[in-house]
Design a protein around this motif. Structure first.
Motif, PDB file in Angstrom:
ATOM      1  N   PHE A 156      -0.074  -8.364 -37.102  1.00  0.00           N
ATOM      2  CA  PHE A 156      -0.427  -8.704 -35.729  1.00  0.00           C
ATOM      3  C   PHE A 156      -1.155 -10.041 -35.719  1.00  0.00           C
ATOM      4  O   PHE A 156      -2.179 -10.199 -36.381  1.00  0.00           O
ATOM      5  CB  PHE A 156      -1.316  -7.608 -35.117  1.00  0.00           C
ATOM      6  N   ASN A 157      -0.615 -10.999 -34.991  1.00  0.00           N
ATOM      7  CA  ASN A 157      -1.233 -12.315 -34.831  1.00  0.00           C
ATOM      8  C   ASN A 157      -2.025 -12.292 -33.533  1.00  0.00           C
ATOM      9  O   ASN A 157      -1.453 -12.278 -32.451  1.00  0.00           O
ATOM     10  CB  ASN A 157      -0.161 -13.409 -34.774  1.00  0.00           C
ATOM     11  N   LYS A 158      -3.340 -12.310 -33.650  1.00  0.00           N
ATOM     12  CA  LYS A 158      -4.186 -12.242 -32.461  1.00  0.00           C
ATOM     13  C   LYS A 158      -4.303 -13.628 -31.822  1.00  0.00           C
ATOM     14  O   LYS A 158      -4.066 -14.648 -32.473  1.00  0.00           O
ATOM     15  CB  LYS A 158      -5.566 -11.693 -32.831  1.00  0.00           C
ATOM     16  N   THR A 159      -4.673 -13.657 -30.556  1.00  0.00           N
ATOM     17  CA  THR A 159      -4.758 -14.922 -29.820  1.00  0.00           C
ATOM     18  C   THR A 159      -5.866 -15.832 -30.344  1.00  0.00           C
ATOM     19  O   THR A 159      -5.791 -17.041 -30.188  1.00  0.00           O
ATOM     20  CB  THR A 159      -4.991 -14.665 -28.312  1.00  0.00           C
ATOM     21  N   ASP A 160      -6.890 -15.276 -30.992  1.00  0.00           N
ATOM     22  CA  ASP A 160      -7.982 -16.095 -31.516  1.00  0.00           C
ATOM     23  C   ASP A 160      -7.687 -16.634 -32.920  1.00  0.00           C
ATOM     24  O   ASP A 160      -8.549 -17.215 -33.575  1.00  0.00           O
ATOM     25  CB  ASP A 160      -9.301 -15.325 -31.523  1.00  0.00           C
ATOM     26  N   GLY A 161      -6.442 -16.447 -33.404  1.00  0.00           N
ATOM     27  CA  GLY A 161      -6.044 -16.974 -34.706  1.00  0.00           C
ATOM     28  C   GLY A 161      -6.190 -15.997 -35.854  1.00  0.00           C
ATOM     29  O   GLY A 161      -5.692 -16.245 -36.945  1.00  0.00           O
ATOM     30  N   LYS A 162      -6.862 -14.893 -35.630  1.00  0.00           N
ATOM     31  CA  LYS A 162      -7.039 -13.898 -36.685  1.00  0.00           C
ATOM     32  C   LYS A 162      -5.770 -13.075 -36.841  1.00  0.00           C
ATOM     33  O   LYS A 162      -4.944 -12.991 -35.937  1.00  0.00           O
ATOM     34  CB  LYS A 162      -8.218 -12.994 -36.371  1.00  0.00           C
ATOM     35  N   LYS A 163      -5.650 -12.464 -38.015  1.00  0.00           N
ATOM     36  CA  LYS A 163      -4.482 -11.625 -38.299  1.00  0.00           C
ATOM     37  C   LYS A 163      -4.950 -10.230 -38.684  1.00  0.00           C
ATOM     38  O   LYS A 163      -6.023 -10.055 -39.237  1.00  0.00           O
ATOM     39  CB  LYS A 163      -3.661 -12.236 -39.422  1.00  0.00           C
TER      40      LYS A 163
END
Length: 140
Positions: free
Chosen positions: A117-124
């Protein structure tokens, strides 16, 4: 004469107990240091474990994985083959085990299936969904 033997026996027991106590203190101190090191590394997110074998990965060590296209979506298919400790050849004594079903995953052609999952804040974030052993019934 009995008093001498009794005295020697008491002294021997005291020395033995003191030695055992010192040995236990040394062992517990080592264990405490190791636990503290692991807790510090885990709290600061420096310590990562392999999902297959549970080995701690040191700085610079990565998992062998593949992420499949398309790259611009929030949810991607991913396969995880292992870490340097368990892939391509496991170190002696390591068991590659699926975190979902608990079955042994073969070293040669076994891997974990996961969602990335690629989150909108750049975290995975990675969610393991199974392995080659527990998804055999899905393949044709």
């Amino acid at each position: 004469m009995k008093e001498i033997f009794l005295g020697i026996g008491v002294v021997a027991i005291i020395i033995l107990l003191a030695w055992l106590l010192a040995k236990m203190r040394g062992k517990s101190s080592k264990e405490e240091k190791q636990k503290k090191l692991i807790k510090t590394a885990t709290d600061s997110k420096l310590l990562v474990t392999c999902p297959l074998c549970g080995s701690f990965l040191q700085k610079g060590q990565d998992l062998f994985s593949r992420v499949y296209r398309p790259m611009d979506v929030p949810d991607q298919l991913c396969t995880i083959s292992g870490c340097p400790h368990c892939y391509p050849q496991p170190e002696p004594g390591l068991v590659r085990k699926c975190p979902v079903c608990g079955k042994k995953v073969p070293a040669k052609d076994g891997y974990l299936t996961a969602r990335l999952f690629n989150k909108t804040d750049g975290k995975k974030h990675v969610l393991v969904t199974g392995c080659t052993e527990c998804s055999k019934h899905d393949r044709v």
